[in-house]
Design an enzyme around this catalytic site. Structure first.
Site, PDB file in Angstrom:
ATOM      1  N   ASP A  89     -19.832 -23.191  35.313  1.00  0.00           N
ATOM      2  CA  ASP A  89     -20.803 -23.837  36.191  1.00  0.00           C
ATOM      3  C   ASP A  89     -20.013 -24.452  37.344  1.00  0.00           C
ATOM      4  OD1 ASP A  89     -22.651 -23.289  34.202  1.00  0.00           O
ATOM      5  OD2 ASP A  89     -23.341 -25.361  33.990  1.00  0.00           O
ATOM      6  N   HIS A 145     -15.619 -19.564  30.378  1.00  0.00           N
ATOM      7  CA  HIS A 145     -16.001 -18.406  29.573  1.00  0.00           C
ATOM      8  C   HIS A 145     -15.388 -17.135  30.164  1.00  0.00           C
ATOM      9  CE1 HIS A 145     -19.341 -20.482  27.275  1.00  0.00           C
ATOM     10  NE2 HIS A 145     -19.020 -21.375  28.208  1.00  0.00           N
ATOM     11  N   SER A 249     -12.474 -29.200  37.799  1.00  0.00           N
ATOM     12  CA  SER A 249     -11.314 -28.612  38.467  1.00  0.00           C
ATOM     13  C   SER A 249     -11.732 -27.304  39.120  1.00  0.00           C
ATOM     14  CB  SER A 249     -10.156 -28.416  37.491  1.00  0.00           C
ATOM     15  OG  SER A 249      -8.971 -28.138  38.202  1.00  0.00           O
TER      16      SER A 249
END
Length: 282
Positions: A89, A145, A249
């Site tokens: 995200d 992911h 980050s």
């Protein structure tokens, strides 16, 4: 405060030591009422949607909340083995092609792929290929992911500084992503080789990899560059958890030339979520 004054002030701070101290604090097991109150205050400050999270009292530390899982089913993964799914995200920072061995960081600033990856031979595999830089803000879900299924063939750990990776730093600190500490995961996928680069930042206590528990936590004092190539690559599925940041980050994806094409609508500032399609076969 303008960007240059902000960066000048940050130069005076011991950023790595500060990040280790903050990381240690986030791993402190405070009493449940204190911990839950701190999490709720943080969520209000940054606009975190707590409805996506398990009950707050399940987190033993503040750090566990930073690296929180989501409730099942909230991030469907785009189908198709040759469709690139967003690994995080976040917001698009830059996309493009690796030209003359360099990636664009921001307008007027670029940096070498070899410095980013800590491996000239590996960087050569991505010359002319597509890349995407995705920024995770403090409010974002912090797990990473796999963007494609395939096999993990190796990893590179490159120690470095821990500058912030917010927009002000990206516009001002030249070669930022090649200066900061990073963990590079190398994959073989239906679209050829792919590198997933997790870039550390100020107060990002650690970056961890879930696919191999033997990989050391990052941001350790006196750490040296490390690399490992697996004799038996590790099979992974698209959408499987790769690892996590303990704060926001940046993740950078790189692809071999002629293999992947990114969606041209991925302009700087566009928001993406885990599993959403970023592109596909070239």
């Amino acid at each position: 405060m303008n960007d240059r004054l902000f960066i000048s002030a940050l130069r005076l701070l011991p950023k790595n030591a500060l990040s280790r101290a903050v990381g240690a604090l986030t791993r402190w097991r405070a009493p449940v009422p204190v911990r839950v109150a701190a999490i709720r205050a943080f969520a209000r400050r940054y606009g975190i949607d707590l409805s996506e999270c398990p009950d707050l009292d399940v987190y033993r530390t503040f750090g566990e909340f930073f690296a929180r899982p989501l409730r099942p089913g909230l991030r469907p993964i785009a189908p198709g083995e040759r469709v690139v799914a967003s690994p995080v995200d976040g917001a698009v920072s830059e996309t493009g092609r690796v030209e003359a061995g360099r990636l664009v960081q921001a307008k007027g600033i670029d940096y070498p792929a070899a410095a980013l990856l800590g491996d000239e031979a590996l960087a050569a595999r991505f010359a002319g290929g597509a890349y995407a830089t995705l920024y995770l803000a403090p409010k974002d879900y912090h797990r990473i992911h796999f963007p494609l299924g395939g096999r993990v063939t190796g990893w590179r750990y490159v120690p470095g500084k821990l500058w912030p990776v917010n927009p002000a730093s990206v516009r001002t600190v030249r070669g930022l992503f090649a200066l900061n500490e990073r963990l590079v995961t190398v994959l073989e996928t239906p679209l050829g080789a792919c590198a997933v680069v997790a870039v550390g930042a100020t107060v990002v206590g650690r970056v961890c990899a879930y696919y191999d528990p033997s990989i050391p936590f990052t941001n350790l004092p006196g750490a040296a560059p490390r690399r490992h190539d697996y004799e038996t690559p590790i099979p992974v599925e698209k959408g499987q958890e790769l690892g996590a940041f303990e704060m926001g980050s940046t993740v950078i994806l790189l692809f071999e030339p002629g293999k992947a094409r990114l969606d041209p609508r991925l302009a700087p500032g566009v928001r993406v979520r885990v599993g959403e399609p970023l592109g596909g076969a070239a």
